[in-house]
Scaffold this active site. Structure first.
Site: not given
Length: 184
Positions: A48-49, A62, A72, A132, A170
């Protein structure tokens, strides 16, 4: 739980049943059996993030490549974001196409993004807390991505370009054609 498959096969918008009363609300944010029934398979989430970002932040696009690819299940705990998934599965009829869904603490929608997709989001509110689940662990060497403003993808992030906040990584990301040449 209400669910809708997007134009990208395997990518689903999930809307939980929310029960509200004078005390507040309750909803089931994750149920392994229900998700497996919707998807036709059972992703085993291992990580989990969570991130917190301010208005104008664009994170992405990404992905984790090869054996480290990740599916995800994403949602917003505070604020609102425009969540974007881009199909980069070789031989997919929707290769290079994307979906964009507004996810917010208010609408409680989630997006299931299968393996083989680029993923990113832009923060539409003053700040947002984004959460997520991933079905594979992060691996630095498997990191890949595409510049979020690549004209070939033509994603409308709903943020004026002069107000966008991008990480250095990015800003320096490859274009979509370079990723395509790697994946074919």
């Amino acid at each position: 739980m209400k669910y809708t498959e997007t134009k990208l096969s395997g990518c689903f918008i999930l809307e939980p049943a929310v029960f509200e009363d004078e005390r507040g609300y309750f909803f089931e944010s994750y149920n392994e059996n229900k998700l497996a029934e919707i998807l036709g398979h059972n992703p085993h989430f291992v990580q989990d993030n969570q991130s917190k970002s301010q208005f104008g932040v664009v994170r992405g696009l990404h992905m984790q490549a090869g054996d480290h690819a990740q599916a995800k299940l994403v949602r917003v705990l505070e604020g609102s974001v425009l969540d974007v998934a881009v199909d980069v599965r070789p031989n997919s009829p929707t290769y290079g196409q994307h979906v964009a869904v507004e996810l917010s603490a208010e609408n409680k929608k989630q997006l299931f993004v299968p393996r083989g997709f680029l993923h990113g989001f832009s923060v539409l509110s003053e700040q947002a807390v984004f959460s997520y689940k991933c079905d594979n662990n992060y691996n630095k060497e498997a990191e890949d991505g595409v510049h979020p403003l690549d004209p070939q993808l033509a994603i409308d992030w709903r943020i004026p370009v002069h107000r966008m906040i991008l990480s250095q990584k990015d800003k320096e990301a490859q274009n979509f054609t370079a990723l395509y040449n790697k994946l074919k």
